[in-house]
Design an enzyme around this catalytic site. Structure first.
Site, PDB file in Angstrom:
ATOM      1  CG  ASP A  23      20.659  78.822  -4.760  1.00  0.00           C
ATOM      2  OD1 ASP A  23      19.959  79.370  -3.879  1.00  0.00           O
ATOM      3  OD2 ASP A  23      20.426  77.690  -5.202  1.00  0.00           O
ATOM      4  CG  ASP A  26      24.406  75.252  -6.002  1.00  0.00           C
ATOM      5  OD1 ASP A  26      24.626  74.491  -5.038  1.00  0.00           O
ATOM      6  OD2 ASP A  26      23.411  75.144  -6.742  1.00  0.00           O
ATOM      7  CB  ALA A  60      18.552  73.473   3.477  1.00  0.00           C
ATOM      8  CE1 TYR A  79      14.254  70.698   5.341  1.00  0.00           C
ATOM      9  CE2 TYR A  79      13.312  69.715   7.310  1.00  0.00           C
ATOM     10  CZ  TYR A  79      13.995  70.742   6.696  1.00  0.00           C
ATOM     11  OH  TYR A  79      14.421  71.802   7.443  1.00  0.00           O
TER      12      TYR A  79
HETATM   13  P1  NAD Z   1      15.090  79.822   3.639  1.00  0.00           P
HETATM   14  O1  NAD Z   1      14.548  79.107   2.453  1.00  0.00           O
HETATM   15  O2  NAD Z   1      14.549  81.159   3.958  1.00  0.00           O
HETATM   16  O3  NAD Z   1      16.675  79.937   3.550  1.00  0.00           O
HETATM   17  C1  NAD Z   1      17.466  79.016   2.885  1.00  0.00           C
HETATM   18  C2  NAD Z   1      18.426  79.792   2.014  1.00  0.00           C
HETATM   19  O4  NAD Z   1      19.274  78.858   1.335  1.00  0.00           O
HETATM   20  C3  NAD Z   1      17.743  80.624   0.944  1.00  0.00           C
HETATM   21  O5  NAD Z   1      18.223  81.943   0.988  1.00  0.00           O
HETATM   22  C4  NAD Z   1      18.104  79.924  -0.362  1.00  0.00           C
HETATM   23  O6  NAD Z   1      18.149  80.827  -1.447  1.00  0.00           O
HETATM   24  C5  NAD Z   1      19.442  79.295  -0.004  1.00  0.00           C
HETATM   25  N1  NAD Z   1      19.778  78.129  -0.813  1.00  0.00           N
HETATM   26  C6  NAD Z   1      18.991  77.067  -1.122  1.00  0.00           C
HETATM   27  N2  NAD Z   1      19.663  76.202  -1.884  1.00  0.00           N
HETATM   28  C7  NAD Z   1      20.928  76.704  -2.052  1.00  0.00           C
HETATM   29  C8  NAD Z   1      22.074  76.261  -2.750  1.00  0.00           C
HETATM   30  N3  NAD Z   1      22.065  75.111  -3.444  1.00  0.00           N
HETATM   31  N4  NAD Z   1      23.186  77.025  -2.709  1.00  0.00           N
HETATM   32  C9  NAD Z   1      23.186  78.219  -2.029  1.00  0.00           C
HETATM   33  N5  NAD Z   1      22.109  78.681  -1.364  1.00  0.00           N
HETATM   34  C10 NAD Z   1      21.003  77.948  -1.377  1.00  0.00           C
HETATM   35  O7  NAD Z   1      14.898  78.825   4.874  1.00  0.00           O
HETATM   36  P2  NAD Z   1      15.080  79.070   6.428  1.00  0.00           P
HETATM   37  O8  NAD Z   1      13.755  78.863   7.051  1.00  0.00           O
HETATM   38  O9  NAD Z   1      15.838  80.308   6.676  1.00  0.00           O
HETATM   39  O10 NAD Z   1      15.968  77.797   6.822  1.00  0.00           O
HETATM   40  C11 NAD Z   1      17.373  77.886   7.083  1.00  0.00           C
HETATM   41  C12 NAD Z   1      17.872  76.499   7.496  1.00  0.00           C
HETATM   42  O11 NAD Z   1      17.187  76.075   8.687  1.00  0.00           O
HETATM   43  C13 NAD Z   1      17.630  75.403   6.466  1.00  0.00           C
HETATM   44  O12 NAD Z   1      18.720  74.524   6.497  1.00  0.00           O
HETATM   45  C14 NAD Z   1      16.379  74.718   6.967  1.00  0.00           C
HETATM   46  O13 NAD Z   1      16.290  73.377   6.513  1.00  0.00           O
HETATM   47  C15 NAD Z   1      16.598  74.795   8.461  1.00  0.00           C
HETATM   48  N6  NAD Z   1      15.372  74.695   9.249  1.00  0.00           N
HETATM   49  C16 NAD Z   1      14.410  75.654   9.147  1.00  0.00           C
HETATM   50  C17 NAD Z   1      13.274  75.546   9.946  1.00  0.00           C
HETATM   51  C18 NAD Z   1      12.170  76.557   9.906  1.00  0.00           C
HETATM   52  O14 NAD Z   1      11.185  76.373  10.619  1.00  0.00           O
HETATM   53  N7  NAD Z   1      12.272  77.623   9.108  1.00  0.00           N
HETATM   54  C19 NAD Z   1      13.143  74.474  10.829  1.00  0.00           C
HETATM   55  C20 NAD Z   1      14.133  73.508  10.868  1.00  0.00           C
HETATM   56  C21 NAD Z   1      15.260  73.639  10.099  1.00  0.00           C
HETATM   57  C1  UD1 Z   2       8.791  72.917   9.601  1.00  0.00           C
HETATM   58  C2  UD1 Z   2       9.832  73.552   8.705  1.00  0.00           C
HETATM   59  C3  UD1 Z   2      10.925  72.608   8.385  1.00  0.00           C
HETATM   60  C4  UD1 Z   2      11.483  72.104   9.688  1.00  0.00           C
HETATM   61  C5  UD1 Z   2      10.385  71.488  10.559  1.00  0.00           C
HETATM   62  C6  UD1 Z   2      10.952  71.151  11.934  1.00  0.00           C
HETATM   63  C7  UD1 Z   2       8.855  75.299   7.324  1.00  0.00           C
HETATM   64  C8  UD1 Z   2       8.305  75.660   6.015  1.00  0.00           C
HETATM   65  N1  UD1 Z   2       9.220  74.033   7.477  1.00  0.00           N
HETATM   66  O1  UD1 Z   2       8.089  71.853   8.957  1.00  0.00           O
HETATM   67  O2  UD1 Z   2      11.946  73.276   7.666  1.00  0.00           O
HETATM   68  O3  UD1 Z   2      12.484  71.186   9.494  1.00  0.00           O
HETATM   69  O4  UD1 Z   2       9.388  72.444  10.773  1.00  0.00           O
HETATM   70  O5  UD1 Z   2       9.961  70.552  12.704  1.00  0.00           O
HETATM   71  O6  UD1 Z   2       8.975  76.116   8.213  1.00  0.00           O
HETATM   72  N2  UD1 Z   2      -0.253  73.652   7.857  1.00  0.00           N
HETATM   73  C9  UD1 Z   2      -1.592  73.977   7.728  1.00  0.00           C
HETATM   74  N3  UD1 Z   2      -1.944  74.910   6.781  1.00  0.00           N
HETATM   75  C10 UD1 Z   2      -1.009  75.511   5.959  1.00  0.00           C
HETATM   76  C11 UD1 Z   2       0.367  75.175   6.112  1.00  0.00           C
HETATM   77  C12 UD1 Z   2       0.705  74.235   7.080  1.00  0.00           C
HETATM   78  O7  UD1 Z   2      -2.447  73.454   8.441  1.00  0.00           O
HETATM   79  O8  UD1 Z   2      -1.401  76.352   5.133  1.00  0.00           O
HETATM   80  C13 UD1 Z   2       0.109  72.664   8.889  1.00  0.00           C
HETATM   81  C14 UD1 Z   2       0.989  71.529   8.341  1.00  0.00           C
HETATM   82  O9  UD1 Z   2       0.194  70.485   7.811  1.00  0.00           O
HETATM   83  C15 UD1 Z   2       1.721  71.108   9.623  1.00  0.00           C
HETATM   84  C16 UD1 Z   2       1.856  72.428  10.396  1.00  0.00           C
HETATM   85  O10 UD1 Z   2       0.904  73.318   9.863  1.00  0.00           O
HETATM   86  O11 UD1 Z   2       0.966  70.200  10.350  1.00  0.00           O
HETATM   87  C17 UD1 Z   2       3.239  73.045  10.286  1.00  0.00           C
HETATM   88  O12 UD1 Z   2       3.578  73.103   8.906  1.00  0.00           O
HETATM   89  P1  UD1 Z   2       4.869  73.887   8.375  1.00  0.00           P
HETATM   90  O13 UD1 Z   2       4.867  75.272   8.883  1.00  0.00           O
HETATM   91  O14 UD1 Z   2       4.957  73.669   6.913  1.00  0.00           O
HETATM   92  O15 UD1 Z   2       6.060  73.186   9.143  1.00  0.00           O
HETATM   93  P2  UD1 Z   2       6.541  71.656   9.262  1.00  0.00           P
HETATM   94  O16 UD1 Z   2       5.981  70.798   8.215  1.00  0.00           O
HETATM   95  O17 UD1 Z   2       6.313  71.302  10.698  1.00  0.00           O
END
Ligand code: NAD
Ligand code: UD1
Length: 316
Positions: free
Chosen positions: A33, A52, A74, A144
């Protein structure tokens, strides 16, 4: 040629998966979306459908074309789930149930569509038993994490009640090119890297002693592809992690060093519900899925910085 549906494929992780599938000459249909993703993240050859995951008719139609579904869509920010509890729940859990439901209905008389979905290390909450094994108690601290655990529980329903084979991947902290550095909800590596490259001081939330298991996005794609391929595995969950920990303070210093900037750090208040320690055990990732997350933080950070220097988009 196989056809894969990728939800959230315009996002950070999903677009890297789309790259990999298109390179393998498979057909990749991306449903997104664009709430946080960007269509221009997609490689030429991927088919983009704007919509969506809660739209049952649309998801049902796309699922009927798919050999398998990678469900990544998500609202991926822990902080946002604190601010918008009901809104993030509607996408993160109800949206996932909609995906399982569509997979169950897509082919009434044939093999059900396999679903590999993104769970999260956030399901463990403040479990103190490091490194975290998949059998550790799940005690999420945030909406979350609770919703990701809900996805796993409904994954069981999808398999046991509806015959939908599925695997959940508990991603730890994923980083790499295309993680939007402009969003305040982005991952800490992207936020710190942008700050340091712009000559600002990174701001550590809390005392900086919290630890994370940072995994490079290419290794996460390895796990996604392996989980889809290993169709003997169903109704299971796997850590997707490296088994190596980095403190947030050390991370800020490493980034400054990599950019030749002064090793300065600002401190701000800790986030509510912030997990103190998150370090995964990758044993099952290796033994059952055959994946080793080999990219080190130093190497992955270098590749991320290269991407940022080469013109990462300024705004989402
Ligand atoms: P991201 O935000 O870059 O990607 C999520 C995508 O989902 C986006 O492109 C967004 O536009 C789309 N989206 C959101 N709501 C939607 C909806 N209702 N319908 C259709 N599309 C929708 O995030 P990401 O970091 O690429 O994460 C991908 C997945 O991995 C997520 O499920 C996230 O929770 C999970 N995850 C990510 C991390 C991390 O560290 N990045 C860690 C653990 C889990
Ligand atoms: C991240 C993921 C989440 C995933 C989880 C799995 C992102 C945005 N979120 O959450 O999707 O499910 O890992 O463990 O990638 N921090 C700072 N300064 C900043 C930003 C963050 O100190 O400007 C700290 C935060 O307080 C935290 C750590 O860095 O302690 C990591 O934060 P963040 O990258 O947001 O990831 P998580 O909260 O661990």
């Amino acid at each position: 040629m196989k056809t894969w549906l990728i939800t959230g494929g315009c996002g950070f992780i999903g677009s890297h998966l789309a790259d990999r599938l298109v390179r393998a000459k498979d057909r990749a249909i991306v449903l997104d979306d664009l709430s946080s993703g960007r269509a221009d993240n997609l490689p030429p050859g991927a088919e983009f459908v704007k919509g969506d995951i809660r739209d049952a008719a649309l998801v049902g139609r796309l699922m009927r074309e798919a050999d398998g579904c990678f469900h990544l869509a998500a609202i991926a920010s822990v902080a946002r789930s604190n601010e918008d509890w009901a809104g993030t729940h509607a996408v993160n859990l109800t949206g996932t149930i909609n995906i399982f439901d569509a997979a169950a209905r897509a082919r009434p008389d044939a093999r059900k569509v396999r679903v590999v979905y993104a769970s999260s290390a956030a399901v463990y909450g403040d479990c103190p038993d490091m490194p975290l094994v998949e059998a550790a108690p799940t005690k999420p601290l945030t909406a979350y994490g609770a919703d990701k655990l809900g996805c796993e529980l409904h994954g069981r329903v999808a398999d046991y009640v509806h015959g939908v084979p599925n695997v959940g991947l508990r991603f730890f902290n994923v980083y790499g090119p295309r993680q939007d550095p402009a969003s305040p909800y982005s991952g800490v590596i992207a936020i710190f890297a942008k700050a340091v490259l712009e000559g600002r001081t990174p701001r550590v939330l809390g005392d900086g002693k919290q630890i994370r298991d940072f995994i490079f996005v290419d290794n996460v794609v390895d796990a996604l592809v392996a989980a889809m391929r290993h169709d003997e595995l169903r109704c299971d969950v796997f850590n997707v992690c490296t088994g190596r920990s980095t403190s947030i303070e050390a991370l800020a210093r490493l980034l400054a060093e990599a950019c030749g900037a002064p090793p300065k750090i600002d401190y701000g208040p800790a986030r509510s519900g912030d997990i103190r320690e998150s370090l995964g055990d990758p044993t099952r990732l290796r033994s059952a899925l055959g994946v080793t997350a080999g990219v080190t933080v130093a190497d992955g950070m270098r590749r991320t910085l290269e991407w940022m220097r080469g013109g990462a988009p300024a705004k989402a």
